[in-house]
Design a protein around this motif. Structure first.
Motif, PDB file in Angstrom:
ATOM      1  N   ASP A  10      -5.612 -22.402 -28.824  1.00 11.17           N
ATOM      2  CA  ASP A  10      -6.917 -23.058 -28.705  1.00 11.17           C
ATOM      3  C   ASP A  10      -6.765 -24.242 -27.756  1.00 11.17           C
ATOM      4  O   ASP A  10      -6.073 -25.211 -28.071  1.00 11.17           O
ATOM      5  CB  ASP A  10      -7.398 -23.529 -30.080  1.00 11.17           C
ATOM      6  N   MET A  11      -7.402 -24.175 -26.606  1.00 12.10           N
ATOM      7  CA  MET A  11      -7.230 -25.218 -25.602  1.00 12.10           C
ATOM      8  C   MET A  11      -7.953 -26.516 -25.955  1.00 12.10           C
ATOM      9  O   MET A  11      -7.750 -27.532 -25.292  1.00 12.10           O
ATOM     10  CB  MET A  11      -7.683 -24.709 -24.232  1.00 12.10           C
ATOM     11  N   GLN A  12      -8.779 -26.492 -27.001  1.00 14.50           N
ATOM     12  CA  GLN A  12      -9.403 -27.732 -27.459  1.00 14.50           C
ATOM     13  C   GLN A  12      -8.482 -28.526 -28.383  1.00 14.50           C
ATOM     14  O   GLN A  12      -8.732 -29.711 -28.641  1.00 14.50           O
ATOM     15  CB  GLN A  12     -10.726 -27.435 -28.163  1.00 14.50           C
ATOM     16  N   GLU A  13      -7.436 -27.867 -28.868  1.00 12.47           N
ATOM     17  CA  GLU A  13      -6.457 -28.561 -29.704  1.00 12.47           C
ATOM     18  C   GLU A  13      -5.377 -29.132 -28.787  1.00 12.47           C
ATOM     19  O   GLU A  13      -4.361 -28.490 -28.514  1.00 12.47           O
ATOM     20  CB  GLU A  13      -5.870 -27.603 -30.734  1.00 12.47           C
ATOM     21  N   LEU A  14      -5.593 -30.334 -28.296  1.00 14.53           N
ATOM     22  CA  LEU A  14      -4.733 -30.911 -27.265  1.00 14.53           C
ATOM     23  C   LEU A  14      -3.358 -31.304 -27.790  1.00 14.53           C
ATOM     24  O   LEU A  14      -2.383 -31.323 -27.038  1.00 14.53           O
ATOM     25  CB  LEU A  14      -5.425 -32.131 -26.642  1.00 14.53           C
ATOM     26  N   SER A  15      -3.276 -31.615 -29.072  1.00 16.12           N
ATOM     27  CA  SER A  15      -1.989 -31.995 -29.644  1.00 16.12           C
ATOM     28  C   SER A  15      -1.026 -30.805 -29.628  1.00 16.12           C
ATOM     29  O   SER A  15      -1.298 -29.759 -30.225  1.00 16.12           O
ATOM     30  CB  SER A  15      -2.174 -32.488 -31.076  1.00 16.12           C
ATOM     31  N   LEU A  17      -0.372 -28.879 -27.146  1.00 12.17           N
ATOM     32  CA  LEU A  17      -0.834 -27.774 -26.307  1.00 12.17           C
ATOM     33  C   LEU A  17       0.224 -27.362 -25.285  1.00 12.17           C
ATOM     34  O   LEU A  17       0.503 -26.165 -25.118  1.00 12.17           O
ATOM     35  CB  LEU A  17      -2.131 -28.172 -25.590  1.00 12.17           C
ATOM     36  N   THR A  18       0.828 -28.328 -24.623  1.00 13.95           N
ATOM     37  CA  THR A  18       1.839 -28.021 -23.606  1.00 13.95           C
ATOM     38  C   THR A  18       3.002 -27.254 -24.212  1.00 13.95           C
ATOM     39  O   THR A  18       3.466 -26.255 -23.654  1.00 13.95           O
ATOM     40  CB  THR A  18       2.348 -29.320 -22.954  1.00 13.95           C
ATOM     41  N   ASN A  35     -11.434 -21.193 -26.283  1.00  9.72           N
ATOM     42  CA  ASN A  35     -12.033 -22.425 -25.735  1.00  9.72           C
ATOM     43  C   ASN A  35     -11.424 -22.803 -24.389  1.00  9.72           C
ATOM     44  O   ASN A  35     -11.014 -23.930 -24.162  1.00  9.72           O
ATOM     45  CB  ASN A  35     -11.873 -23.569 -26.745  1.00  9.72           C
ATOM     46  N   HIS A  36     -11.417 -21.839 -23.488  1.00 12.94           N
ATOM     47  CA  HIS A  36     -10.769 -21.993 -22.187  1.00 12.94           C
ATOM     48  C   HIS A  36     -11.657 -22.635 -21.131  1.00 12.94           C
ATOM     49  O   HIS A  36     -11.202 -22.938 -20.033  1.00 12.94           O
ATOM     50  CB  HIS A  36     -10.314 -20.629 -21.682  1.00 12.94           C
ATOM     51  N   TYR A 128      -4.685 -25.247 -14.037  1.00  8.25           N
ATOM     52  CA  TYR A 128      -4.481 -26.111 -15.205  1.00  8.25           C
ATOM     53  C   TYR A 128      -3.278 -25.628 -16.022  1.00  8.25           C
ATOM     54  O   TYR A 128      -2.425 -26.432 -16.430  1.00  8.25           O
ATOM     55  CB  TYR A 128      -5.739 -26.117 -16.070  1.00  8.25           C
ATOM     56  N   LYS A 132       0.369 -27.469 -16.889  1.00  4.33           N
ATOM     57  CA  LYS A 132       0.939 -27.600 -18.228  1.00  4.33           C
ATOM     58  C   LYS A 132       2.353 -27.022 -18.283  1.00  4.33           C
ATOM     59  O   LYS A 132       3.246 -27.567 -18.952  1.00  4.33           O
ATOM     60  CB  LYS A 132       0.045 -26.904 -19.253  1.00  4.33           C
TER      61      LYS A 132
END
Length: 305
Positions: A10-15, A17-18, A35-36, A128, A132
């Motif tokens: 889920d790209m909205q979950e930034l924590s 993510l990388t 959520n791209h 993007y 990452k």
């Protein structure tokens, strides 16, 4: 068939993510994105355009597109992939290639607008993800994938009751670095090979999502750290299947090679630098659809894995 699923990110979950992206590249070479940022409306519009263009008469699709030509736009069914056909723009970063496609297939102004908007959205997403990946490997923030050519492809699988159980696309790895794929949200069929077990795993569709695959160039560029996922398409049901892909290929005007930062005494260079287009031709001439030709570029100080 394994019940295990490819990673869903889920790209909205930034924590984290990388770290999730890099781990998926290492362990699966494949992951699905939620959520791209590409709108559902644009995904739907592009699928409609893809279907309408691939439903064109054969003589239009084949116009000025001789088989085997470097600028081939239409890929008809062949002996290996009897139910698959595709339309392709060789490089979305080349205005000439884009204009050639629009002219030869005769796209309408509305279709042209949708294709350009869609391909740009996928290209932005690919850049993007590349950022990452660079960040996750601890590399500098320089845009290492700037101006890499990107092939855009629209696919149609002509399935019928007689084709159920047949192969739609043979087992292969993608030759380039990274593929962003809109698979058919209604018609399943994509299967990937589990890196650790060798089992085939179905990549079940989830409406509104995209799939990312890592290719042969990613394996070389990461110095063997990433998995060039092997995959195929099966016919599960007798319905037309549509997919759309943006392929980030290999570096333009320079060799494909691992950054020096990914080499050390414990991780020597695995592959010697090579030209991407030469490698892609070698895959064909040596009949190496799953990246076997990479062994021809293996460095003498490395051990085959």
């Amino acid at each position: 068939m394994e019940n295990e699923r490819v990673p869903i990110i889920d790209m909205q979950e930034l924590s984290g993510l990388t770290e999730k992206i890099v781990k998926a590249c290492e362990e699966w070479g494949c992951f699905r994105l939620l959520n791209h940022g590409v709108s559902l409306k644009l995904l739907s519009e592009m699928k409609t355009v893809c279907r309408s263009l691939l439903d064109l008469p054969l003589e239009i699709k084949k116009e000025n597109s001789p088989p085997g030509h470097a600028g081939q736009i239409y890929r008809p069914p062949n002996e290996a992939n009897r139910y698959f056909e595709g339309l392709s723009i060789s490089d979305m970063t080349s205005p000439a290639a884009v204009d050639d496609f629009f002219t030869q297939v005769g796209v309408t102004p509305q279709q042209r607008e949708i294709i350009l908007k869609y391909s740009q959205a996928l290209h932005d997403l690919a850049k993007y993800l590349g950022g990452k990946i660079v960040e996750g490997l601890g590399l500098s923030g320089v845009d290492r994938f700037k101006d890499w050519p990107c092939q855009f492809q629209m696919n149609k699988y002509n399935y019928s009751p007689e084709t159920v159980g047949s192969i739609g696309a043979i087992m292969h790895s993608d030759p380039g670095f990274l593929t962003v794929l809109q698979d058919d949200e209604l018609v399943n069929g994509l299967e990937v090979v589990n890196k650790f077990t060798g089992d085939l795993v179905s990549v079940d569709p989830i409406p509104g999502t995209l799939v990312v695959n890592l290719g042969d160039v990613a394996k070389v560029w990461s110095n063997g750290r990433f998995y060039n996922v092997k995959h195929r398409v099966q016919c599960y049901q007798p319905n037309i299947r549509i997919s759309i892909a943006l392929f980030v290929l290999g570096a333009r005007d320079k060799k494909v090679e691992a950054p020096v930062e990914l080499e050390d005494s414990e991780h020597p260079r695995l592959y010697i630098p090579f030209d991407f287009e030469e490698y892609r031709k070698l895959r064909v001439s040596t009949k190496s659809p799953t990246g076997e030709a990479l062994e021809l570029f293996r460095a003498t100080n490395s051990v085959s894995t």
